[in-house]
Design an enzyme around this catalytic site. Structure first.
Site, PDB file in Angstrom:
ATOM      1  N   HIS A  79       0.824  -1.204   0.000  1.00  0.00           N
ATOM      2  CA  HIS A  79       0.000   0.000   0.000  1.00  0.00           C
ATOM      3  C   HIS A  79       0.862   1.259   0.000  1.00  0.00           C
ATOM      4  O   HIS A  79       0.539   2.249  -0.675  1.00  0.00           O
ATOM      5  CB  HIS A  79      -0.924  -0.013   1.220  1.00  0.00           C
ATOM      6  CG  HIS A  79      -1.722   1.233   1.382  1.00  0.00           C
ATOM      7  ND1 HIS A  79      -1.422   2.184   2.327  1.00  0.00           N
ATOM      8  CD2 HIS A  79      -2.795   1.704   0.694  1.00  0.00           C
ATOM      9  CE1 HIS A  79      -2.285   3.183   2.226  1.00  0.00           C
ATOM     10  NE2 HIS A  79      -3.122   2.914   1.256  1.00  0.00           N
ATOM     11  N   GLU A  82       1.916   1.813  -3.472  1.00  0.00           N
ATOM     12  CA  GLU A  82       0.814   2.353  -4.272  1.00  0.00           C
ATOM     13  C   GLU A  82       0.802   3.880  -4.202  1.00  0.00           C
ATOM     14  O   GLU A  82       0.640   4.571  -5.217  1.00  0.00           O
ATOM     15  CB  GLU A  82      -0.510   1.788  -3.774  1.00  0.00           C
ATOM     16  CG  GLU A  82      -1.735   2.376  -4.455  1.00  0.00           C
ATOM     17  CD  GLU A  82      -2.934   2.473  -3.541  1.00  0.00           C
ATOM     18  OE1 GLU A  82      -3.513   3.577  -3.445  1.00  0.00           O
ATOM     19  OE2 GLU A  82      -3.294   1.456  -2.911  1.00  0.00           O
ATOM     20  N   GLU A 159      -3.920   7.895   7.301  1.00  0.00           N
ATOM     21  CA  GLU A 159      -4.908   6.957   6.767  1.00  0.00           C
ATOM     22  C   GLU A 159      -5.173   5.830   7.763  1.00  0.00           C
ATOM     23  O   GLU A 159      -6.315   5.393   7.938  1.00  0.00           O
ATOM     24  CB  GLU A 159      -4.425   6.392   5.434  1.00  0.00           C
ATOM     25  CG  GLU A 159      -5.460   5.585   4.694  1.00  0.00           C
ATOM     26  CD  GLU A 159      -5.021   5.163   3.303  1.00  0.00           C
ATOM     27  OE1 GLU A 159      -5.780   4.424   2.653  1.00  0.00           O
ATOM     28  OE2 GLU A 159      -3.923   5.570   2.862  1.00  0.00           O
TER      29      GLU A 159
END
Length: 459
Positions: A79, A82, A159
């Site tokens: 992630h 990404e 996040e």
């Protein structure tokens, strides 16, 4: 007389041409819905679905890497990567990447799952060459600088914090841990504060180099497009980055395996001062390649997949104990999960759990009636068709199918397969899946006596 080197060169050239051969996987009507695949030298797969009646196109690149490919110390690296691929290449800055798509009214994003990652852009059909160039540049030319790694660390930590502030989301991560433990599939996709803080540029760059080889990638495009044109533009973009130099490379095969989950009766409670208690009661499910998944889908729809489902009717409509209650399935390459979620007042948590457990036991022993099964099949068929009415959904379907199954199934074949599910099929899979002793994950402000009683739901 032909020299050995000439024969070898000719053979290599022939093999390269064979690898680049295009196949029509699904034939549409008058060109509509035709799915084609080309495997380029270097092992890069390109699949497209044509839909001439629309004015948009969605272009995506799927990577065969997810959080299950991480070691404990690399948890969250997929992630993290990404995010970093949006931070700039030798050709474009982070602002250039976003501005290029914004300037044509398009949208661009990415998502990371446990077994794959996808980067995509949706644009007008006339702007597809731009989308191809931008997304391919990101995937092949990312700089992954130390400065970007440090800057993005704070974004990812925020996040994680945002997810932890949403117990209705966080409880599903807790359920994965309850069922799968401290394994790659059981760990959170986002990673943890500790693992994210420990990751550095060198480890992420090595992870990128290992998992973003063309043999691990699937390019997918859907909409008002021409397959040969897409292939040509993708090939040009990848060759510019010297990413297709291995002419003997072949695509990696879809993941496979067989993992038996024997978790039963486990209870995990995360005590937090929330207004609701969030619970997931669940059992081992089926792998995504298991042919019984069609029957399980029907079972899931009837049990907790809509407003007419048993759980919605029993928990919400008849008793008013929860606003949100549903069941769901998660299928991986070698195993799966089946869960029931509900959010309710802490004082009602045991009543909700008892109803959910009673319904699971009842369906496991008695199955569903024919009316429920017929309604569930109709619901699945309708939602499948309605969910494929935009180019983004079509791109997701063909890209994921190529990556996870290695083939394509037409919508008509999918609908036919669902319609073939019989009441006996559903009863058999209900007995097999729901017959397991469940495990339980809970997030909420439960008092000691309430917490002590949670074992009742899984006994």
């Amino acid at each position: 007389m032909t020299s050995r080197s000439s024969v070898t060169t000719a053979r290599a050239s022939s093999e390269a041409r064979a690898v680049a051969r295009t196949q029509t996987l699904l034939k549409g009507t008058n060109g509509i819905g035709t799915v084609r695949r080309t495997v380029l030298p270097g092992g890069l797969r390109v699949v497209t679905e044509t839909l001439p009646s629309v004015r948009s196109a969605t272009f995506g690149i799927w990577a065969n890497v997810g959080s299950r490919d991480e070691t404990p110390t690399l948890n969250g690296a997929t992630h993290y990567l990404e995010h970093l691929l949006f931070k700039g290449t030798a050709k474009r800055s982070a602002l250039d990447i976003s501005a290029a798509i914004d300037a044509v009214g398009g949208e661009m994003n990415a998502f990371t799952a446990k077994e794959y990652t996808c980067y995509y852009a949706r644009v007008l059909d006339t702007d597809l060459p731009l989308a191809i160039d931008v997304v391919c540049d990101m995937l092949t030319g990312s700089l992954i600088t130390a400065e970007d790694v440090d800057a993005e660390r704070g974004v990812i930590l925020e996040e994680i914090a945002m997810t932890e502030d949403d117990p209705g989301d966080c409880v599903h991560d807790l359920f994965a841990h309850t069922m799968l433990g401290d394994t790659p599939l059981g760990r959170p996709v986002l990673g943890t504060v500790d693992t994210i803080n420990a990751l550095d540029r060198g480890r992420i760059a090595r992870f990128y180099k290992k998992h973003y080889d063309p043999t691990h990638l699937v390019v997918a495009a859907a909409g008002n497009i021409d397959h040969a044109t897409v292939v040509r533009q993708v090939r040009k973009a990848f060759e510019r980055a010297d990413a297709l130099s291995r002419t003997d490379a072949v695509p990696v095969a879809p993941r496979h395996g067989s993992r038996k989950l024997r978790t039963a009766g486990r209870v995990e409670l995360l005590n937090r001062k929330t207004e609701q208690a969030h619970v997931v009661l669940g059992v081992p499910g089926l792998a995504r390649t298991d042919e019984r998944r069609w029957a399980l889908g029907v079972l899931n729809a009837a049990l907790g997949g809509g407003m007419s489902s048993r759980l919605f009717q029993e928990v919400r409509e008849k008793r008013g104990l929860a606003y949100s209650v549903y069941s769901y399935t998660s299928g991986f390459a070698d195993c799966g999960l089946f869960g029931v979620y509900a959010g309710c007042r802490p004082s009602q948590v045991h009543d909700v759990l008892k109803i959910c457990r009673d319904e699971l036991d009842r369906v496991a022993s008695e199955g569903l009636n024919d009316e429920e099964i017929g309604r569930a099949i109709g619901q699945l068929c309708g939602s499948t068709v309605l969910g494929l009415e935009d180019t983004g959904a079509l791109m997701n379907r063909i890209g994921k199918s190529e990556l996870c199954w290695g083939d394509q199934m037409s919508v008509d074949d999918m609908l036919a397969r669902m319609a073939q599910v019989t009441p006996d099929d559903v009863r058999a899979v209900a007995d097999e899946v729901l017959g397991h002793r469940p495990s339980l994950s809970v997030i909420g402000p439960l008092k000691d006596k309430q917490a002590d009683r949670l074992e009742e739901a899984v006994s």
